[in-house]
Scaffold this motif. Structure first.
Motif, short mmCIF file in Angstrom:
data_model
loop_
_atom_site.label_atom_id
_atom_site.label_comp_id
_atom_site.label_asym_id
_atom_site.label_seq_id
_atom_site.Cartn_x
_atom_site.Cartn_y
_atom_site.Cartn_z
N PRO A 1 0.82 -1.21 0.00
CA PRO A 1 0.00 0.00 0.00
C PRO A 1 0.86 1.26 0.00
CG PRO A 1 -0.86 -1.60 1.57
CD PRO A 1 0.46 -2.13 1.10
N MET A 2 0.43 2.24 -0.75
CA MET A 2 1.19 3.47 -0.91
C MET A 2 1.58 4.10 0.42
SD MET A 2 -0.15 6.98 -2.72
CE MET A 2 -1.45 7.12 -1.48
N ALA A 3 0.64 4.18 1.36
CA ALA A 3 0.91 4.80 2.65
C ALA A 3 1.98 4.04 3.42
CB ALA A 3 -0.37 4.91 3.47
N PHE B 1 -3.76 11.40 2.62
CA PHE B 1 -4.34 10.09 2.36
C PHE B 1 -4.65 9.31 3.64
CE2 PHE B 1 -2.36 11.06 -1.69
CZ PHE B 1 -3.28 10.56 -2.61
N ASP B 2 -3.93 9.59 4.70
CA ASP B 2 -4.18 8.95 5.99
C ASP B 2 -4.79 10.01 6.91
OD1 ASP B 2 -4.23 7.38 8.23
OD2 ASP B 2 -2.04 7.27 8.49
N ILE B 3 -6.04 10.37 6.63
CA ILE B 3 -6.68 11.51 7.29
C ILE B 3 -6.72 11.38 8.81
CG2 ILE B 3 -8.77 12.92 7.42
CD1 ILE B 3 -7.28 13.11 4.76
N PRO B 4 -7.06 10.21 9.38
CA PRO B 4 -7.14 10.12 10.85
C PRO B 4 -5.84 10.49 11.56
CG PRO B 4 -8.21 8.24 9.83
CD PRO B 4 -7.49 8.95 8.74
N ASN B 5 -4.71 10.30 10.88
CA ASN B 5 -3.41 10.59 11.51
C ASN B 5 -2.75 11.84 10.94
OD1 ASN B 5 -3.25 8.18 13.22
ND2 ASN B 5 -3.09 7.06 11.29
N TYR C 1 1.57 16.41 10.08
CA TYR C 1 1.79 17.86 10.08
C TYR C 1 2.80 18.26 11.16
CZ TYR C 1 -2.24 18.46 6.97
OH TYR C 1 -3.10 18.42 5.90
N ASN C 2 2.68 17.64 12.33
CA ASN C 2 3.63 17.94 13.42
C ASN C 2 5.06 17.57 13.02
OD1 ASN C 2 1.50 18.79 15.00
ND2 ASN C 2 1.33 16.88 16.14
N ASP C 3 5.19 16.44 12.31
CA ASP C 3 6.51 16.02 11.85
C ASP C 3 7.08 17.01 10.84
OD1 ASP C 3 8.64 14.28 12.05
OD2 ASP C 3 7.94 12.97 10.45
N VAL C 4 6.20 17.53 9.97
CA VAL C 4 6.63 18.52 8.99
C VAL C 4 7.19 19.76 9.69
CG1 VAL C 4 5.80 20.14 7.23
CG2 VAL C 4 5.09 17.75 7.15
N ILE C 5 6.48 20.24 10.71
CA ILE C 5 6.91 21.44 11.43
C ILE C 5 8.25 21.19 12.13
CG2 ILE C 5 6.36 22.97 13.35
CD1 ILE C 5 3.38 22.56 12.60
N GLU C 6 8.38 20.04 12.76
CA GLU C 6 9.62 19.71 13.47
C GLU C 6 10.80 19.65 12.50
OE1 GLU C 6 11.43 16.08 16.23
OE2 GLU C 6 9.26 16.31 15.98
N LEU C 7 10.60 19.03 11.36
CA LEU C 7 11.66 18.93 10.36
C LEU C 7 12.01 20.31 9.80
CD1 LEU C 7 10.41 15.73 8.52
CD2 LEU C 7 12.60 15.95 9.70
#
Length: 324
Positions: free
Chosen positions: A119-121, A171-175, A180-186
């Motif tokens: 699976p892509m995700a 694509f993994d809406i519930p998570n 997004y938090n990981d994006v900000i941290e990076l």
């Protein structure tokens, strides 16, 4: 957004098909004026073997680099080379996921077993975990300016992980909030810990960015006449070039942005340096053969009548503004 200039009759109907997401027709090859190169590229669009050749080579590199006995290859260099190989294999997986969706995923060297598509995700999550294990061994930049922005650097690995997280968030809406938090941290890491390796260049120096190897370039595919490098037809600029000094009809663009799209970006009557520097303002809102985008025209030989010979721009994959 993109309008095809069908009035030219140059057999580039694939531009409209891509703009309209008509992928089935894109790979059908029934365009007038096709030659062997166009046909080959369209067939290649449906195949992933070249990606897996890159991945296989990267997997072997990751497996073997640590055991190289040469004392000149220090632990620091081994970590940098390993991180670069991991970056390249994850970039290949990310390109494949965007093109094919679910793909076969593996990181073992010399792998020869049959695999089902994952699976892509799951593939993206595996790529992020893989990259996080190795990316801190990569340098922020290189002392040799020849390698800056074209070899794997830590900022490029961070940009890749950010983009994969954003893809997963859609694509993994519930998570999604976790991604997004990981994006900000990076992003904070890239901005606050790069030690001055990266900077945003003023717009007056934009040619340096698209020439490549600048402090704003994180990763790109270089094209430099001094080193015998040339993309040929593979650069985007070939589709939008317009040279009023060239009597050859090939100087006319094959596509243009629509007037409405351009007005949304650059409202008429408002001063905007991007419009002035990157386009011909007199024809910027004309969705026809007079449209001219100069953004990627990095001059190699200003006296050449062949626009392809005059273009010397790097294909930018990641830039420091992407972090922002």
């Amino acid at each position: 957004m993109v309008k095809e200039n069908t009035e030219l009759g140059w057999g580039r109907g694939y531009i409209a098909d891509l703009a309209n997401n008509n992928i089935r027709r894109f790979v059908d090859l029934n365009y007038s004026g096709n030659n062997w190169r166009t046909i080959f590229n369209h067939v290649r669009f449906t195949q992933w073997d070249r990606y897996y050749r890159v991945i296989a080579a990267a997997n072997i590199a990751v497996d073997r680099i640590g055991d190289v006995p040469d004392p000149a290859l220090t632990g620091e260099l081994k970590a940098a080379y390993t991180g670069e190989a991991v970056f390249i294999r994850n970039l290949a997986y990310f390109f494949m996921v965007r093109q094919f969706g679910d793909v076969a995923y593996y990181t073992e060297p010399y792998f020869a077993k049959p695999l089902k598509r994952a699976p892509m995700a799951d593939v993206l999550r595996g790529c992020i975990a893989d990259m996080k294990e190795y990316y801190k061994g990569m340098p922020w930049t290189y002392d040799d300016p020849f390698y800056v922005g074209i070899r794997g650097m830590r900022g490029a690995a961070i940009a890749l992980m950010m983009e994969m997280n954003l893809w997963l968030a859609g694509f993994d809406i519930p998570n999604s909030q976790l991604y997004y938090n990981d994006v900000i941290e990076l992003a904070n890491e890239a901005r606050n810990e790069n030690g001055g390796a990266y900077q945003l260049l003023p717009i007056e120096r934009y040619i340096e960015i698209f020439k490549g190897r600048s402090s704003e370039n994180l990763f790109g595919i270089p094209q430099n006449r001094n080193y015998g490098e040339r993309f040929g037809w593979s650069d985007f600029f070939d589709q939008v070039k317009y040279d009023p000094l060239n009597p050859n009809t090939a100087s006319i663009p094959y596509m243009s942005y629509t007037g409405d799209f351009m007005r949304a970006l650059y409202p008429e009557g408002e001063a905007d340096q991007r419009l002035q520097l990157w386009f011909n303002p007199a024809t910027a809102y004309n969705a026809n053969r007079t449209f001219q985008m100069k953004k990627f025209l990095v001059t190699a030989d200003p006296n050449s009548i062949d626009f392809n010979d005059r273009n010397d721009a790097t294909q930018c994959v990641y830039r420091y503004p992407d972090i922002f």
